[in-house]
Write an enzyme that holds these catalytic residues in place. Structure first.
Site, PDB file in Angstrom:
ATOM      1  N   ASP A 136      43.269  50.493  28.430  1.00  0.00           N
ATOM      2  CA  ASP A 136      43.316  50.040  27.035  1.00  0.00           C
ATOM      3  C   ASP A 136      42.145  50.562  26.192  1.00  0.00           C
ATOM      4  O   ASP A 136      41.552  49.811  25.420  1.00  0.00           O
ATOM      5  CB  ASP A 136      43.365  48.506  26.975  1.00  0.00           C
TER       6      ASP A 136
ATOM      7  N   GLY B 262      35.296  44.365  34.510  1.00  0.00           N
ATOM      8  CA  GLY B 262      36.180  44.316  35.681  1.00  0.00           C
ATOM      9  C   GLY B 262      36.064  45.600  36.488  1.00  0.00           C
ATOM     10  O   GLY B 262      36.104  46.688  35.936  1.00  0.00           O
TER      11      GLY B 262
ATOM     12  N   ALA C 180      29.807  61.113  41.487  1.00  0.00           N
ATOM     13  CA  ALA C 180      29.737  62.334  40.676  1.00  0.00           C
ATOM     14  C   ALA C 180      28.494  62.323  39.775  1.00  0.00           C
ATOM     15  O   ALA C 180      27.843  63.362  39.598  1.00  0.00           O
ATOM     16  CB  ALA C 180      31.000  62.458  39.830  1.00  0.00           C
TER      17      ALA C 180
ATOM     18  N   ARG D  47      68.239  36.900  43.558  1.00  0.00           N
ATOM     19  CA  ARG D  47      67.277  36.182  42.717  1.00  0.00           C
ATOM     20  C   ARG D  47      66.808  37.008  41.519  1.00  0.00           C
ATOM     21  O   ARG D  47      66.805  38.247  41.553  1.00  0.00           O
ATOM     22  CB  ARG D  47      66.047  35.786  43.541  1.00  0.00           C
TER      23      ARG D  47
ATOM     24  N   ARG E 106      45.407  42.220  29.935  1.00  0.00           N
ATOM     25  CA  ARG E 106      45.096  41.114  29.024  1.00  0.00           C
ATOM     26  C   ARG E 106      45.569  41.408  27.608  1.00  0.00           C
ATOM     27  O   ARG E 106      46.171  40.586  26.960  1.00  0.00           O
ATOM     28  CB  ARG E 106      43.578  40.912  29.048  1.00  0.00           C
TER      29      ARG E 106
ATOM     30  N   HIS F  29      44.732  39.892  41.118  1.00  0.00           N
ATOM     31  CA  HIS F  29      43.633  40.803  41.459  1.00  0.00           C
ATOM     32  C   HIS F  29      43.957  41.801  42.562  1.00  0.00           C
ATOM     33  O   HIS F  29      43.161  42.711  42.805  1.00  0.00           O
ATOM     34  CB  HIS F  29      42.379  40.001  41.812  1.00  0.00           C
TER      35      HIS F  29
ATOM     36  N   ARG G  52      30.036  40.419  34.130  1.00  0.00           N
ATOM     37  CA  ARG G  52      30.265  40.299  32.686  1.00  0.00           C
ATOM     38  C   ARG G  52      29.088  39.466  32.187  1.00  0.00           C
ATOM     39  O   ARG G  52      29.114  38.243  32.259  1.00  0.00           O
ATOM     40  CB  ARG G  52      31.598  39.601  32.403  1.00  0.00           C
TER      41      ARG G  52
ATOM     42  N   ARG H 249      43.441  45.164  41.354  1.00  0.00           N
ATOM     43  CA  ARG H 249      42.110  45.689  41.038  1.00  0.00           C
ATOM     44  C   ARG H 249      41.463  46.390  42.233  1.00  0.00           C
ATOM     45  O   ARG H 249      40.495  47.134  42.066  1.00  0.00           O
ATOM     46  CB  ARG H 249      41.228  44.547  40.551  1.00  0.00           C
TER      47      ARG H 249
ATOM     48  N   ASP I  30      43.252  48.589  33.003  1.00  0.00           N
ATOM     49  CA  ASP I  30      44.203  48.297  31.915  1.00  0.00           C
ATOM     50  C   ASP I  30      44.614  49.516  31.087  1.00  0.00           C
ATOM     51  O   ASP I  30      45.587  49.455  30.355  1.00  0.00           O
ATOM     52  CB  ASP I  30      43.592  47.264  30.953  1.00  0.00           C
TER      53      ASP I  30
ATOM     54  N   GLY J 175      34.666  49.154  30.490  1.00  0.00           N
ATOM     55  CA  GLY J 175      35.702  49.073  29.468  1.00  0.00           C
ATOM     56  C   GLY J 175      35.145  48.693  28.108  1.00  0.00           C
ATOM     57  O   GLY J 175      33.977  48.973  27.816  1.00  0.00           O
ATOM     58  N   ASP J 176      35.965  48.042  27.295  1.00  0.00           N
ATOM     59  CA  ASP J 176      35.542  47.817  25.902  1.00  0.00           C
ATOM     60  C   ASP J 176      34.315  46.907  25.778  1.00  0.00           C
ATOM     61  O   ASP J 176      33.469  47.136  24.920  1.00  0.00           O
ATOM     62  CB  ASP J 176      36.711  47.355  25.023  1.00  0.00           C
ATOM     63  N   GLY J 177      34.197  45.889  26.645  1.00  0.00           N
ATOM     64  CA  GLY J 177      33.010  45.018  26.601  1.00  0.00           C
ATOM     65  C   GLY J 177      31.744  45.829  26.880  1.00  0.00           C
ATOM     66  O   GLY J 177      30.710  45.659  26.215  1.00  0.00           O
TER      67      GLY J 177
ATOM     68  N   THR K 258      38.533  50.936  33.718  1.00  0.00           N
ATOM     69  CA  THR K 258      39.295  49.683  33.647  1.00  0.00           C
ATOM     70  C   THR K 258      40.725  49.966  34.084  1.00  0.00           C
ATOM     71  O   THR K 258      41.293  51.000  33.717  1.00  0.00           O
ATOM     72  CB  THR K 258      39.317  49.087  32.224  1.00  0.00           C
TER      73      THR K 258
ATOM     74  N   ARG L 255      25.336  62.898  42.125  1.00  0.00           N
ATOM     75  CA  ARG L 255      25.249  64.260  42.686  1.00  0.00           C
ATOM     76  C   ARG L 255      25.058  65.317  41.596  1.00  0.00           C
ATOM     77  O   ARG L 255      24.303  66.263  41.760  1.00  0.00           O
ATOM     78  CB  ARG L 255      26.500  64.556  43.509  1.00  0.00           C
TER      79      ARG L 255
HETATM   80  O1  F6P Z   1      40.054  44.212  32.331  1.00  0.00           O
HETATM   81  C1  F6P Z   1      40.694  44.323  33.515  1.00  0.00           C
HETATM   82  C2  F6P Z   1      41.286  43.017  33.949  1.00  0.00           C
HETATM   83  O2  F6P Z   1      41.741  43.199  35.267  1.00  0.00           O
HETATM   84  C3  F6P Z   1      42.397  42.456  33.058  1.00  0.00           C
HETATM   85  O3  F6P Z   1      43.637  43.073  33.241  1.00  0.00           O
HETATM   86  C4  F6P Z   1      42.367  41.003  33.428  1.00  0.00           C
HETATM   87  O4  F6P Z   1      42.895  40.209  32.404  1.00  0.00           O
HETATM   88  C5  F6P Z   1      40.911  40.749  33.617  1.00  0.00           C
HETATM   89  O5  F6P Z   1      40.326  41.981  33.976  1.00  0.00           O
HETATM   90  C6  F6P Z   1      40.570  39.708  34.644  1.00  0.00           C
HETATM   91  O6  F6P Z   1      39.199  39.586  34.709  1.00  0.00           O
HETATM   92  P1  F6P Z   1      38.410  38.657  35.713  1.00  0.00           P
HETATM   93  O7  F6P Z   1      38.502  39.285  37.063  1.00  0.00           O
HETATM   94  O8  F6P Z   1      37.019  38.633  35.214  1.00  0.00           O
HETATM   95  O9  F6P Z   1      39.094  37.340  35.684  1.00  0.00           O
END
Ligand code: F6P
Length: 323
Positions: free
Chosen positions: A131, A11, A22, A164, A173, A254, A72, A257, A129, A102-104, A127, A25
């Site tokens: 995380d 992501g 960075a 409300r 996630r 999104h 991905r 993002r 997140d 990120g982790d992936g 990322t 350069r």
């Molecule tokens: O990993 C970042 C993230 O924005 C998560 O918070 C979210 O679940 C995921 O990516 C959504 O990914 P995609 O844009 O591939 O649906």
């Protein structure tokens, strides 16, 4: 080290461009050529490469997204895919790589380096997140929490005008860091995160107390990965038992993002990008650059993505006391 490559994967996150800049350069500063790989591991497999000059990264520090684009990649999960990627890197004389993701991304990097140890990879955490283990902040997180905060502020205006109860779902996630900080910053009545079990009856009790205190609107911030389901599901469950407020759901998605990276984001991403290049030149590999207590750290990929940092107990307490 011959040539250094840089790519973004997974992501996208605001601040990735500052990090790319960075890397490009600083590598030039230390006398190394840089190759950009477009669309992450997929571009590595397809040979989607471009020679970068210092001016190639002009005027990008303020931009969200990633100029290198992202993906991905499913193909990189197969050994044939990784072999193709390796052959392409060798053809380009690349033996050092900065991976921003990120982790992936780091899980893939770990497998790749075990198979092809002559390629050194160093990571920068990218990322929204937050995380990853081994850094206080990932690139993109600061901007995302500010975007979420601004959006929830807007929702509060209309929530108050109409008496409300809003369930606002933010991204995350597997982690509730965005929810926790954005929730505290907007004075949410409740914050639901995957790290702690959600008790719907207790939530209804909290909302009932707010109603008794004559609050004319309530905000519940829900992390997308919360164990009780997303905002829609929780809103439905609560709505069946608690009818004091009209209930609405807003999923920010999104929107979190994108956008211009904050000042902290740009500075942190620039620092991490430079440190990643320095780490490669100093012979480090298989590590993610992080910042803990404002000090640069290096965490092995396997550790960085196996788990994430714990939620700060004092922040959880703040959320509880102030709700
Ligand atoms: O990993 C970042 C993230 O924005 C998560 O918070 C979210 O679940 C995921 O990516 C959504 O990914 P995609 O844009 O591939 O649906």
């Amino acid at each position: 080290m011959n040539r250094i490559a840089v790519f973004t994967s997974g992501g996208d996150a605001p601040g990735m461009n500052a990090c790319i800049r960075a890397v490009v350069r600083s590598a030039h500063y230390f006398g190394k050529e840089v190759i950009a790989i477009r669309r992450g591991y997929q571009g590595m497999i397809e040979g989607d490469f471009e020679l970068m000059k210092p001016h190639s990264v002009s005027n990008i520090i303020q931009l969200g997204g990633t100029i290198l684009r992202s993906a991905r990649s499913q193909d990189f999960k197969s050994s044939e895919g990784r072999k193709k990627a390796y052959e392409n890197l060798k053809k380009e004389n690349i033996d050092g790589i900065v991976a921003i993701g990120g982790d992936g991304t780091f899980t893939g990097a770990n497998i790749f380096m075990q198979e092809y140890p002559d390629i050194s990879m160093v990571g920068c955490p990218g990322t929204i997140d937050n995380d990853l283990f081994g850094t206080d902040y990932t690139i993109g997180y600061d901007t995302a929490i500010n975007t979420a905060m601004n959006a929830i502020d807007n929702i509060k205006d209309t929530a108050n005008a109409h008496d409300r109860l809003f369930f606002v779902e933010v991204m995350g996630r597997d982690a509730g860091f965005i929810a926790l900080r954005a929730g505290i910053a907007t004075g949410a009545e409740a914050i639901l995160v995957p790290e702690s079990k959600t008790d719907v009856d207790n939530l209804i009790l909290t909302l009932g107390q707010s109603y008794k205190k004559k609050k004319n609107a309530c905000i519940v911030v829900v992390a997308e990965g919360d164990d009780a389901g997303g905002a829609l599901k929780i809103a439905e469950t609560v709505g069946n038992k608690f009818q004091e407020y009209e209930i609405k759901v807003s999923i920010l998605g999104h929107i979190q993002r994108g956008g211009r990276p904050t000042c902290m984001e740009r500075v942190r991403a620039s620092r991490m990008g430079i440190e990643a290049v320095k780490a490669l030149l100093n012979g480090q590999k298989g590590v993610m650059v992080g910042v803990i207590n404002d000090t640069i750290t290096y965490t092995p990929f396997s550790k960085a993505c196996k788990t994430h940092q714990e939620m700060k107990a004092d922040l959880l307490e703040i959320a509880k006391i102030l709700s």
